[in-house]
Design an enzyme around this catalytic site. Structure first.
Site, PDB file in Angstrom:
ATOM      1  N   ASP A 167       0.839  -1.193   0.000  1.00  0.00           N
ATOM      2  CA  ASP A 167       0.000   0.000   0.000  1.00  0.00           C
ATOM      3  C   ASP A 167       0.882   1.254   0.000  1.00  0.00           C
ATOM      4  O   ASP A 167       1.929   1.283   0.648  1.00  0.00           O
ATOM      5  CB  ASP A 167      -0.885  -0.024   1.258  1.00  0.00           C
ATOM      6  CG  ASP A 167      -1.771   1.202   1.376  1.00  0.00           C
ATOM      7  OD1 ASP A 167      -2.668   1.367   0.518  1.00  0.00           O
ATOM      8  OD2 ASP A 167      -1.563   2.007   2.311  1.00  0.00           O
ATOM      9  N   GLU A 203       1.469  -0.372  -4.880  1.00  0.00           N
ATOM     10  CA  GLU A 203       0.500   0.648  -5.261  1.00  0.00           C
ATOM     11  C   GLU A 203       1.237   1.951  -5.564  1.00  0.00           C
ATOM     12  O   GLU A 203       1.687   2.649  -4.651  1.00  0.00           O
ATOM     13  CB  GLU A 203      -0.521   0.893  -4.139  1.00  0.00           C
ATOM     14  CG  GLU A 203      -1.606   1.874  -4.565  1.00  0.00           C
ATOM     15  CD  GLU A 203      -2.251   2.640  -3.417  1.00  0.00           C
ATOM     16  OE1 GLU A 203      -3.275   3.291  -3.670  1.00  0.00           O
ATOM     17  OE2 GLU A 203      -1.726   2.612  -2.288  1.00  0.00           O
TER      18      GLU A 203
END
Length: 467
Positions: A167, A203
């Site tokens: 993330d 990401e």
């Protein structure tokens, strides 16, 4: 839920302890605000997590964990034990004894913005050393912090996890991510071959126009290609004069990262509700007819490593063009517990779980992708507008009609002669088709007729759906 399906991997929400937010009431995004690396969340406790990973691995479905390692909770999260395992923390003093992290382990001293938050996305240091939307930014250049993160990820690997979505990777220095990944163990040999490494995708929101590029992270693994869903949505919606005929050179020809570095998707948990990246063109289950076409195109096309979304419904409410309920968490009971995923008689889901991965058209295109794996992109045809077709070597063929008129064409499929079942309007069951039949002649030609008013204006055939 994924037993005996054709999905190889399942990406799950962050399984570690997060802050409990009550205003708004337990939003989905609270799971992106860690308090510790203990395994308890609204999805369950550590025992339940281990059970899921074991059962999934036993049927060949591998688990990828969403690893939130850039930051802890927001600066305004307060102090107390309002966290999913009940651990004490103090956001103001940056005290997280359940890890433990203290003020020394955060980037406040490195950040050069006035507020301490990211203010300028053209300043690389700010993007990586300052707080993303006021989330306390971990000092990942410190070996202690790297070691705590790697300890968490290795604990998951020991349980049987197969990989990680990193993330907010854009908000970490690629070298810091690399240093953490170098501390990771090989996968658990109970399920994986000796020496197997975790699958990594990062990401990185790179729509162009910023100094940080997806390519900065190629050395660590794959990256999310957010341009993919944004562009495909624009084409399928026929916005800005776009046509499906232009998809002939889809992939790197559209300015995307190389296929072997790309993790691609039509929508994700962020941009299906207007967060993250992609804007208004993103297609979602709310636009189900166009969405099925987009996912079908993605799964048929060889570019990238594909991910299918599985969502929950929420009460959308648009005020001045913005969904004021974009924060709403999963279907829940009044005590805050998450509702179970009810399975309907037709194998779709109830209780406001959307389960796009169970929709016949999408599930059958996942099977199509598995059947044609390794086959070249071939036999492209288009009408210069929004009727297109292409094959995957001698294993599969797909045809789309996104024009406002009927389609009736004879095209070269590249497939062996015979009668095939369309896997969009139905599928092959026993020795018959439950939907349309397609007849491929000895020279590989076939006739396709698709009404522009069809429920699903596309057809897909493959060698495993041949009578």
């Amino acid at each position: 839920m994924l037993t005996n399906t054709f999905f190889s991997h399942h990406h799950i929400s962050p399984p570690n302890e997060n802050v409990i937010v009550t205003d708004p009431w337990q939003p989905w995004w609270e799971r992106y605000q860690p308090i510790s690396y203990k395994l308890c969340s609204r999805s369950g406790n550590e025992t339940e997590f281990r059970d899921m990973v074991t059962r999934c691995n036993n049927v060949g479905v591998h688990i990828y964990v969403d690893a939130v390692i850039n930051h802890m909770c927001g600066t305004n999260a307060g102090a107390g034990d309002h966290a999913t395992c009940g651990s004490y923390f103090n956001a103001k003093t940056e005290d997280f004894p359940a890890v433990p992290y203290s003020g020394w382990d955060f980037n406040d001293g490195k950040c050069k913005s006035r507020s301490g938050d990211i203010e300028n996305y053209h300043d690389i240091s700010q993007v990586r050393d300052c707080r993303l939307v006021s989330l306390l930014d971990l000092a990942l250049e410190k070996d202690y912090v790297r070691s705590k993160v790697a300890e968490y990820m290795n604990y998951l690997i020991d349980i049987g996890v197969a990989g990680f979505r990193i993330d907010a990777a854009k908000h970490m220095w690629p070298g810091d991510v690399k240093a953490i990944l170098e501390k990771l163990k090989d996968l658990n040999t109970k399920w994986f071959s000796a020496g197997a490494k975790p699958f990594i995708y990062q990401e990185v929101i790179d729509l162009g126009g910023e100094p940080i590029k997806g390519s900065d992270y190629f050395g660590n693994g794959r990256v999310t290609e957010f341009k993919y869903g944004a562009k495909l949505g624009t084409v399928i919606r026929k916005w800005n004069g776009e046509k499906m005929a232009y998809l002939k050179n889809w992939g790197e020809g559209w300015g995307f990262v190389p296929s072997d570095r790309a993790l691609v998707f039509v929508d994700n948990h962020d941009n299906q509700r207007g967060h993250g990246a992609g804007g208004a063109s993103i297609l979602t289950f709310w636009d189900s007819r166009l969405y099925k076409m987009a996912v079908g195109f993605m799964l048929a096309h060889p570019y990238g490593f594909t991910r299918v979304m599985s969502s929950f419904r929420w009460p959308r409410s648009f005020v001045n063009g913005r969904d004021v309920n974009d924060w709403v968490g999963p279907p829940s009971n009044s005590d805050g517990s998450t509702k179970p995923v009810a399975i309907n008689a037709d194998t779709t889901c109830g209780n406001d779980w959307v389960c796009e991965h169970r929709w016949r058209q999408i599930k059958n295109m996942v099977i199509f992708r598995n059947v044609v794996d390794g086959q070249p992109f071939s036999n492209w045809w288009d009408n210069g507008s929004n009727q297109v077709a292409f094959g995957r070597g001698n294993k599969g063929f797909v045809v789309f009609n996104n024009d406002d008129w009927n389609m009736n064409v004879n095209v070269q499929t590249g497939l062996p002669a015979g009668t095939y079942c369309d896997v969009i309007s139905g599928q092959k069951e026993d020795d018959r088709c439950t939907g349309k039949e397609v007849h491929v002649s000895g020279d590989g030609m076939a006739n396709f007729q698709i009404s522009n008013n069809a429920e699903d204006p596309f057809v897909a055939i493959h060698v495993n759906a041949k009578l």
